[in-house]
Scaffold this motif. Structure first.
Motif, short mmCIF file in Angstrom:
data_model
loop_
_atom_site.label_atom_id
_atom_site.label_comp_id
_atom_site.label_asym_id
_atom_site.label_seq_id
_atom_site.Cartn_x
_atom_site.Cartn_y
_atom_site.Cartn_z
N LEU A 43 -12.53 -6.29 7.78
CA LEU A 43 -11.38 -5.41 7.50
C LEU A 43 -11.83 -4.19 6.69
O LEU A 43 -11.53 -3.05 7.05
CB LEU A 43 -10.32 -6.21 6.71
CG LEU A 43 -9.22 -5.38 6.05
CD1 LEU A 43 -8.23 -4.87 7.09
CD2 LEU A 43 -8.46 -6.21 4.99
N VAL A 44 -12.53 -4.44 5.60
CA VAL A 44 -12.89 -3.35 4.70
C VAL A 44 -13.90 -2.42 5.37
O VAL A 44 -13.80 -1.18 5.26
CB VAL A 44 -13.40 -3.90 3.34
CG1 VAL A 44 -13.98 -2.78 2.50
CG2 VAL A 44 -12.25 -4.59 2.60
N THR A 81 -11.82 -0.37 8.01
CA THR A 81 -10.85 0.59 7.42
C THR A 81 -11.59 1.67 6.63
O THR A 81 -11.19 2.83 6.66
CB THR A 81 -9.79 -0.12 6.54
OG1 THR A 81 -10.45 -0.93 5.58
CG2 THR A 81 -8.84 -0.95 7.37
N ASP A 82 -12.69 1.31 5.97
CA ASP A 82 -13.47 2.35 5.26
C ASP A 82 -13.95 3.40 6.24
O ASP A 82 -13.96 4.60 5.94
CB ASP A 82 -14.70 1.73 4.57
CG ASP A 82 -14.35 1.21 3.17
OD1 ASP A 82 -13.19 1.41 2.75
OD2 ASP A 82 -15.22 0.59 2.53
N ILE A 120 -3.78 4.10 5.41
CA ILE A 120 -4.68 2.98 5.77
C ILE A 120 -5.18 2.30 4.50
O ILE A 120 -5.27 1.07 4.42
CB ILE A 120 -5.86 3.49 6.63
CG1 ILE A 120 -5.33 4.03 7.96
CG2 ILE A 120 -6.87 2.38 6.89
CD1 ILE A 120 -6.37 4.66 8.84
N ARG A 121 -5.46 3.09 3.47
CA ARG A 121 -5.95 2.51 2.21
C ARG A 121 -4.89 1.56 1.63
O ARG A 121 -5.18 0.46 1.20
CB ARG A 121 -6.26 3.65 1.23
CG ARG A 121 -7.00 3.16 0.00
CD ARG A 121 -7.45 4.30 -0.90
NE ARG A 121 -8.64 4.96 -0.43
CZ ARG A 121 -8.73 6.24 -0.08
NH1 ARG A 121 -7.68 7.01 -0.16
NH2 ARG A 121 -9.86 6.75 0.32
N THR A 138 -4.59 -1.61 3.83
CA THR A 138 -5.77 -2.47 3.67
C THR A 138 -5.60 -3.37 2.44
O THR A 138 -5.90 -4.57 2.47
CB THR A 138 -7.04 -1.60 3.50
OG1 THR A 138 -7.15 -0.77 4.64
CG2 THR A 138 -8.29 -2.45 3.37
N LYS A 139 -5.11 -2.77 1.37
CA LYS A 139 -4.91 -3.54 0.13
C LYS A 139 -3.94 -4.70 0.39
O LYS A 139 -4.18 -5.82 -0.03
CB LYS A 139 -4.34 -2.59 -0.93
CG LYS A 139 -4.50 -3.08 -2.33
CD LYS A 139 -4.32 -1.95 -3.33
CE LYS A 139 -2.87 -1.73 -3.64
NZ LYS A 139 -2.62 -0.72 -4.68
N LEU A 186 -5.56 -7.37 2.69
CA LEU A 186 -6.56 -8.09 1.91
C LEU A 186 -5.90 -9.10 0.97
O LEU A 186 -6.36 -10.24 0.81
CB LEU A 186 -7.39 -7.07 1.12
CG LEU A 186 -8.72 -7.49 0.54
CD1 LEU A 186 -9.62 -8.12 1.60
CD2 LEU A 186 -9.43 -6.26 -0.08
#
Ligand SMILES: C=C(OP(=O)(O)O)C(=O)O
Ligand SMILES: [Mg+2]
Length: 575
Positions: free
Chosen positions: A105-106, A109-110, A133-134, A137-138, A141
């Motif tokens: 995922l990270v 998305t990064d 997106i940031r 993502t949080k 997660l």
């Protein structure tokens, strides 16, 4: 024994409610090699679905409490959770790297965030996508790790918020029906979170250092915003005592309320103007309720911060028109965009700087990005026919900056007239005095501007080299230091020497210790959080201008901040 926490008293009043911690959980994880890749793909899919369900609930709640516009950001977030390309990229990563869902995922998305950010210079929409997106993502997660994110928009009972800090976007999400106050670890009296609390008329303590450590979710908290003290799980006797203190403050407020329709006048009959500081047209209710005689500072950057893209000329025009019309001919001072420092726009990435408060911000951005500036000025000039418009430029350090801004204003005004648009021919142009260089050179500026508005929040910080939001050095943030008073006096005297108007829109204008000195110096307009107006008007009624002029002379001749406080205490009875 009741745990007591002290901090900086940032907004008056007393609140008693349950603690709600607005603190992100630890979302760190380990990257692992995985055999059961299907299992990881199932996990990520489930986490996306749960995130979507969260966001739908948050959006519904936000629409109810804050309206469709404010809730729009959550629609963008929901769209990210539905993006098939994003999920298939993560699944591919799990397969190719045999890695766990968190790591895939990270990594993915990064990659997307980096890609969108690299395009953001040409297209602000890309920066917005990256921010969405940031955020998502949080949330995904947190589901993968089984940890809960705080969802302030879902609060549906009375709470006191406990946070490390409150950003302007955090405060924008708060529902006033339920949020009774807040306590933060960091920040000073003039930090934006504190100003926001005063605008919302909710008590607040900032700079407590330990609130998030010492207070648990669900604890009962007494928040005394008058003295900067919080009691955690108080005794019944303490609760009763603080309820009484809250009632007493409410009674004082009721007495001040009687002054709502009165003029702001000293004991010997000299009239002043007390204006209100606002962030958005939504604050106009407070302006009317507190009997403001004008808007002395409209911080337009919130128009930019509350939006997901640069506000259009039309959007801005509507906001300015609304404020001017609602003030019904009373002066409205609109400050052009003051972005930079601690105020960021997700869609306008600013360069990383070592010292953003001494960097690319406010008028410096406006003169560099004159496309943005011209749009704002056009909207303002068009709105000018609906009231008495004063425009001021923030963070002006030099005369050529003011002249450049004035030239752009004149060009846009001429263009609008040539296009046949109706404009007022009496728009005043002025500057904020918040940089010491401008305060010292006020006699030169006074020959070219129509007015000054002294922004003491920043002026004190820059003069004392003490960050207004840093509680560790808050002892140096000294509004009454004679050095500051001399700068203020120089600005007022310089304005008057050339027949110009001297206002103050920093928090000092509403400070009961500073106000008698400012009355003595002959400041023309005091602009403050609307909730401070009636108390200020009540104090002003008790002051004699000749006595206060003598007090001001002594204050500028004093040696220390404390000496000035003592002088005021000895000469002015507390309200
Ligand atoms: C009014 C001011 O501006 P802001 O608080 O928005 O920086 C100031 O600096 O005093
Ligand atoms: Mg400022």
């Amino acid at each position: 024994m009741t745990n007591k926490i002290t901090g900086i008293a940032a907004s008056n009043g007393v609140a008693i409610a349950k603690a709600y911690k607005l603190v992100d959980p630890d979302l760190s994880f380990e990257t692992r090699t995985i055999d059961d890749t299907q299992g990881e793909k199932d996990r990520i899919r489930a986490a996306f679905l749960s995130s979507k369900a969260d966001l739908e609930e948050i959006r519904t709640k936000a629409e109810e409490s804050m309206g469709a516009d404010e809730a729009e950001v959550f629609t963008a977030h929901i769209m990210v959770t539905e993006d098939p390309e994003l999920l298939s990229n993560i699944n591919d990563k799990i397969d190719s790297d045999k890695t766990n869902a968190e790591a895939a995922l990270v990594a993915v998305t990064d990659m997307f965030i980096g890609m969108f950010e690299s395009m953001a210079d040409d297209n602000p929409y890309m920066a917005e996508r990256a921010a969405d997106i940031r955020d998502v993502t949080k949330r995904v997660l947190s589901h993968l790790l089984g940890k809960e994110l705080p969802n302030p928009a879902l609060i549906n009972e009375e709470v006191v918020i406990i946070a490390q800090d409150m950003t302007p976007s955090d405060t924008a999400q708060l529902d006033r029906r339920y949020v009774k106050g807040f306590i933060t670890n960091v920040g000073g009296r003039t930090a934006h979170a504190a100003i926001m609390a005063r605008t919302l008329e909710i008590p607040a303590i900032v700079g407590s250092e330990v609130a998030t450590k010492e207070i648990a979710d669900g604890d009962t908290v007494v928040l005394d915003g008058l003295d900067g003290l919080a009691l955690v799980n108080p005794t019944a006797d303490e609760m009763t005592a603080y309820q009484a203190k809250g009632d007493q403050y409410a009674a004082k407020k009721a007495a001040w309320a009687k002054l709502k329709n009165e003029k702001s006048v000293s004991a010997d009959g000299k009239e002043f103007i007390i204006g209100a500081n606002i962030g958005t047209p939504k604050d106009l209710g407070g302006v009317a309720d507190n009997g403001a005689e004008g808007v002395g500072l409209y911080r337009t950057e919130f128009l930019y911060m509350d939006s997901t893209e640069l506000p259009t000329e039309e959007d801005q025009f509507e906001s300015y028109k609304k404020v001017l019309k609602s003030m019904d001919g009373k002066p409205v001072t609109v400050r052009t965009m003051d972005i930079g420092g601690d105020k960021h726009l997700p869609y306008l990435p600013l360069p990383e700087e070592d010292n953003p408060f001494l960097g690319y911000r406010a008028i410096r951005i406006s003169l560099d990005r004159d496309d943005i500036f011209r749009t704002q000025l056009r909207a303002l000039i068009r709105a000018s026919v609906y009231g008495q418009l004063w425009i001021m430029f923030p963070m002006v350090a030099t005369l050529p900056e003011f002249r450049a801004a004035r030239d752009i204003f004149n060009e846009e005004k001429a263009k609008l007239i040539a296009e046949g648009t109706q404009v007022s021919d009496d728009i005043k142009l002025g500057i904020m005095i918040e940089i010491p260089a401008a305060a010292v050179l006020a006699d030169k500026f006074a020959q070219e501007v129509d007015f000054f508005s002294i922004g003491t929040n920043d002026l004190i910080g820059y003069s004392m080299a003490a960050d207004r939001g840093n509680d560790r050095i808050s002892y140096l943030y000294q509004p009454y230091n004679p050095s500051i008073l001399r700068l203020v006096k120089n600005v007022i005297d310089s304005a008057h020497k050339y027949g110009k108007f001297a206002a103050m829109c920093g928090e000092m204008a509403g400070d009961p210790v500073a106000l008698p000195i400012l009355v003595g110096m002959g400041l023309d307009e005091f602009s403050m959080s609307a909730t401070s107006i009636l108390q200020a008007r009540s104090l002003m009624k008790q002051l004699d201008t000749k006595d206060m002029a003598k007090l001001a002379d002594k204050a500028v001749d004093a040696e220390t901040n404390d000496e000035v406080v003592a002088l005021v205490k000895a000469n002015v009875a507390a309200d």
